[in-house]
Design a protein around this motif. Structure first.
Motif, mmCIF file in Angstrom:
data_model
loop_
_atom_site.group_PDB
_atom_site.id
_atom_site.type_symbol
_atom_site.label_atom_id
_atom_site.label_comp_id
_atom_site.label_asym_id
_atom_site.label_seq_id
_atom_site.Cartn_x
_atom_site.Cartn_y
_atom_site.Cartn_z
ATOM 1 N N VAL A 78 12.886 4.885 -32.458
ATOM 2 C CA VAL A 78 13.820 4.995 -31.342
ATOM 3 C C VAL A 78 14.136 3.592 -30.848
ATOM 4 O O VAL A 78 13.228 2.838 -30.481
ATOM 5 C CB VAL A 78 13.223 5.835 -30.199
ATOM 6 C CG1 VAL A 78 14.203 5.929 -29.040
ATOM 7 C CG2 VAL A 78 12.829 7.226 -30.701
ATOM 8 N N ALA A 79 15.425 3.229 -30.856
ATOM 9 C CA ALA A 79 15.843 1.922 -30.334
ATOM 10 C C ALA A 79 16.411 2.107 -28.935
ATOM 11 O O ALA A 79 17.375 2.858 -28.756
ATOM 12 C CB ALA A 79 16.894 1.307 -31.251
ATOM 13 N N VAL B 221 11.580 0.453 -30.400
ATOM 14 C CA VAL B 221 12.012 -0.946 -30.449
ATOM 15 C C VAL B 221 13.081 -1.169 -29.389
ATOM 16 O O VAL B 221 13.720 -0.215 -28.930
ATOM 17 C CB VAL B 221 12.556 -1.324 -31.845
ATOM 18 C CG1 VAL B 221 11.490 -1.094 -32.916
ATOM 19 C CG2 VAL B 221 13.824 -0.552 -32.171
ATOM 20 N N PHE B 222 13.215 -2.442 -28.993
ATOM 21 C CA PHE B 222 14.127 -2.770 -27.900
ATOM 22 C C PHE B 222 15.122 -3.831 -28.317
ATOM 23 O O PHE B 222 14.826 -4.686 -29.157
ATOM 24 C CB PHE B 222 13.344 -3.301 -26.695
ATOM 25 C CG PHE B 222 12.330 -2.340 -26.187
ATOM 26 C CD1 PHE B 222 12.708 -1.261 -25.401
ATOM 27 C CD2 PHE B 222 10.979 -2.504 -26.495
ATOM 28 C CE1 PHE B 222 11.766 -0.364 -24.940
ATOM 29 C CE2 PHE B 222 10.034 -1.608 -26.026
ATOM 30 C CZ PHE B 222 10.422 -0.537 -25.251
ATOM 31 N N SER B 223 16.290 -3.821 -27.689
ATOM 32 C CA SER B 223 17.246 -4.896 -27.871
ATOM 33 C C SER B 223 18.095 -5.007 -26.610
ATOM 34 O O SER B 223 18.274 -4.027 -25.869
ATOM 35 C CB SER B 223 18.127 -4.627 -29.095
ATOM 36 O OG SER B 223 18.921 -5.756 -29.377
ATOM 37 N N GLY C 3 6.395 -2.413 -27.269
ATOM 38 C CA GLY C 3 7.286 -2.297 -28.434
ATOM 39 C C GLY C 3 7.886 -3.640 -28.819
ATOM 40 O O GLY C 3 7.742 -4.630 -28.108
ATOM 41 N N ASP C 4 8.606 -3.656 -29.930
ATOM 42 C CA ASP C 4 9.171 -4.905 -30.461
ATOM 43 C C ASP C 4 10.599 -5.121 -29.978
ATOM 44 O O ASP C 4 11.388 -4.181 -29.932
ATOM 45 C CB ASP C 4 9.215 -4.839 -31.996
ATOM 46 C CG ASP C 4 7.832 -4.633 -32.579
ATOM 47 O OD1 ASP C 4 6.858 -5.093 -31.963
ATOM 48 O OD2 ASP C 4 7.751 -3.991 -33.656
ATOM 49 N N TYR C 5 10.920 -6.378 -29.689
ATOM 50 C CA TYR C 5 12.306 -6.753 -29.424
ATOM 51 C C TYR C 5 12.947 -7.213 -30.725
ATOM 52 O O TYR C 5 12.302 -7.877 -31.524
ATOM 53 C CB TYR C 5 12.354 -7.882 -28.388
ATOM 54 C CG TYR C 5 12.055 -7.372 -26.994
ATOM 55 C CD1 TYR C 5 13.106 -7.046 -26.125
ATOM 56 C CD2 TYR C 5 10.750 -7.199 -26.561
ATOM 57 C CE1 TYR C 5 12.847 -6.561 -24.853
ATOM 58 C CE2 TYR C 5 10.482 -6.705 -25.297
ATOM 59 C CZ TYR C 5 11.534 -6.386 -24.446
ATOM 60 O OH TYR C 5 11.279 -5.900 -23.202
ATOM 61 N N ILE D 71 17.896 0.424 -38.094
ATOM 62 C CA ILE D 71 16.644 1.111 -38.440
ATOM 63 C C ILE D 71 16.374 2.375 -37.625
ATOM 64 O O ILE D 71 15.452 3.127 -37.919
ATOM 65 C CB ILE D 71 15.422 0.173 -38.296
ATOM 66 C CG1 ILE D 71 15.212 -0.223 -36.824
ATOM 67 C CG2 ILE D 71 15.577 -1.071 -39.163
ATOM 68 C CD1 ILE D 71 13.875 -0.925 -36.585
ATOM 69 N N ALA D 72 17.181 2.600 -36.584
ATOM 70 C CA ALA D 72 16.826 3.658 -35.629
ATOM 71 C C ALA D 72 17.235 5.051 -36.088
ATOM 72 O O ALA D 72 18.303 5.235 -36.678
ATOM 73 C CB ALA D 72 17.482 3.359 -34.283
#
Lengths: 308, 308, 308
Positions: C152-153, C179-181, C193-195, C204-205
């Motif tokens: 999940v992004a 993941v985050f952006s 989570g990863d940025y 990838i989400a």
């Protein structure tokens, strides 16, 4: 989907069905019963007392579940479009949205394949207000039985009134003669019918329909005091004496007493102003039923109004 | 028409009926059932939480249909008179209008032959608030059983409180001794009873009734900080220790904690402040029933309060 | 008392019960019936459309009695504390208070022995919004059946979103990779989570969850036009083409069209934005039932979420 956006959405048969149904509601106090609970959302982007409460009462009398949205307490402050708000209401389960909005034809953006709920217009800008027209029709029919041959004088703020246009069109279609009077600055070339001086209009009318001055929609005001307006264009006591025997006074309200109409005339014997409000609840009950029954294909609607 | 505008509209028998009815509602949770749906409109021209919600809960517990009008979202912005608004609500089908308004005796303009609906006053300016008085009476009666011989000290903003006047009059009529205390600037010559220093009032009272400072109605403020006010005229912890055994604290709320009353006392053992709110719902259910039953002539009302 | 203040109040079993119950509500349209009437008060101190109406619809579908409080028309203008307001609502008979408030953790002052009613958090400041998380979970589960192994992004205004934090925690607990952006200025070190860059996150989400820009909570704005933001951090048409087959788009709404997300994507085939709103009603019905059943001890709750 059965929307009521303007009077043009109704066939002559639709109008007859609605007026008859409203009267049978008034007589029998019977109410229609849905098997599943109906959810109605009232979306009022402009302040309103009588229209909103009249709809809400109609909805509750019909046993519907009701949500009340006013622009003050909503996410429109977060910049959402009207389309997204209405789609949201639909996803939440709204069957009918009753909408008042300051923009003319706000509903054009809602006539969209993705929107399945029924929309009932409770007033758009200076445009339309079909349930007001219908309650005016009921009030006139209860008085005169037939529309054919009646003279209706619509007087006052013709430019900004959403009632003037809807009423003038449908009354003309139903066989009435519609005449107009009011300040030249407020004449409206879109309205069908003759303009004439105030005294003459009052003298020949079976129905003297005074309009409310829409202060909130004026950009420039007339150069007149209230008293000067009243003398020039209002229904004064003196003018009311020129009215024909059996003629009636109407006004969509709220009334500016002493401006459009003399204080003493508001509840006089030939005034039907409060009867109009009374009729509003039954008309709105009938319109809500109409929207649901039309949607289910249970109505034989005849031809739309433009073909009357 | 059975209006409840001031406590003077109630006979001793009416009050007894309402208090008894409220208690039986609290015990049995029984509710009255009308054969036709009753429509109540709550017209609040001033902000309110507890009174409005208390009425609305009472109305819903009784199975009524409810319309909520607040001045922010209504046509009063279009300059309509209160009379026309109430007449409109009546035409829409309202059986009872519950009204709060900032003007003293706003209801005088509504006592008019053309208005047939029942009006229940939920507070007029600095004037009356009869359902607050009734819930105060119920709270006192539940504590002491008899009113006769009790001493009630009403303390604080005597000039602007609508509770002070209503309560003082009815408690005196019921056989209580009512005494007052508070800043000289806020003494009110219209109130019947003795003025005395704070400490003495607290010491002799069975009921210490603190009033809310009505900031919103003050044109000039006292020249005191909150803490200074609290020390001079508030119910401090120290003063509360002077109270008689078995005496109780009341306050109409909302409370300014640390001003009229010490924070710790609001929910102390001898405080009845939240019980007052609790009693409000049953009292309002009983008052709404009273209005409808009186209208139908099903009540034997006895003599009005002035003849007690 | 069964409060739902943050997702930490729910055990894994609670979440499963709520999601299952919401789906069975959607399928059978069955509703829970209390023997006594339940009174719910919606206390919204911030404007809201969808959350408030979604709750109100859920309450009415369940047959509850509903009071609506908005800060504009209430006694908070008289300086009452939130504690006193809630205690008052309890005395009036409120069984469940649904509260939205601009302060983070407003509910800390309400976790108090004297308060017995159930509190359901409808959003606190930039903090929590558990029913939004639950409806997101339901939407994801309806799509993918299992949470385990999904990516999940969560993208955009990570600092001010109450959705980001709640969702990230619970999704991680349930076995998703989160993941985050988004703009660096809005990164939030509290989020697990990863940025990563925008394009990679989208690629990838399984779930692209766009957040609303919380204009109303920003003290400083980014130095970007709407169009620049859209190109840099929005879900553009071009980026949407990078999405995996079978992946979906979510957004808590209201949407800033053309900013967070391209206009055309809002109702595109892989968007679940309106389905989220649709799911909100059933989730809130299930949560309200959960609160009442938990209070009565009729639920076997398992361990709270922190022990998942």
């Amino acid at each position: 989907m059965a929307n009521l956006l303007t009077m043009n959405d109704l066939s002559a048969r639709d109008i007859e069905w609605i007026l008859d149904r409203a009267e049978s509601i008034q007589k029998d106090k019977k109410k229609f019963r849905e098997s599943k609970p109906i959810l109605v959302t009232n979306l009022f982007f402009e302040p309103s007392t009588r229209t909103r409460f009249s709809f809400e009462t109609a909805e509750k009398r019909l046993g519907f579940q009701v949500l009340n949205f006013t622009s003050e307490t909503s996410s429109t402050t977060k910049g959402e479009t009207l389309y997204d708000t209405v789609r949201t209401l639909e996803e939440i389960g709204t069957d009918i949205a009753v909408i008042r909005h300051k923009d003319d034809h706000y509903f054009d953006q809602l006539i969209h394949n993705n929107i399945k709920l029924n929309i009932v217009n409770a007033g758009d800008g200076s445009g339309h207000h079909p349930t007001q027209s219908l309650l005016d029709l009921l009030t006139i029919r209860q008085e005169f039985i037939l529309f054919q041959g009646l003279t209706v004088a619509i007087i006052g703020d013709l430019r900004h009134s959403r009632v003037a246009r809807s009423d003038a069109e449908v009354l003309t279609s139903l066989g009435c003669r519609v005449v107009f009077s009011g300040p030249k600055e407020w004449h409206n070339p879109e309205l069908p019918g003759d303009y004439m001086p105030m005294d003459e209009a009052v003298r020949i009318a079976d129905v003297v329909m005074m309009l409310r001055i829409q202060h909130e929609r004026h950009q420039h005001t007339l150069d007149l005091t209230k008293e000067e307006y009243h003398q020039a264009y209002g229904l004064t006591l003196k003018r009311s004496e020129m009215m024909k025997k059996g003629s009636i006074i109407m006004h969509p309200a709220p009334v500016n007493r002493g401006v459009e109409i003399a204080d003493e005339l508001v509840e006089s014997e030939n005034s039907r102003i409060f009867k109009q409000m009374h009729n509003g609840v039954a008309i709105r009950m009938a319109v809500l039923e109409w929207a649901l029954e039309t949607e289910r294909g249970e109505m034989n609607r005849g031809e739309l109004i433009k073909e009357w």
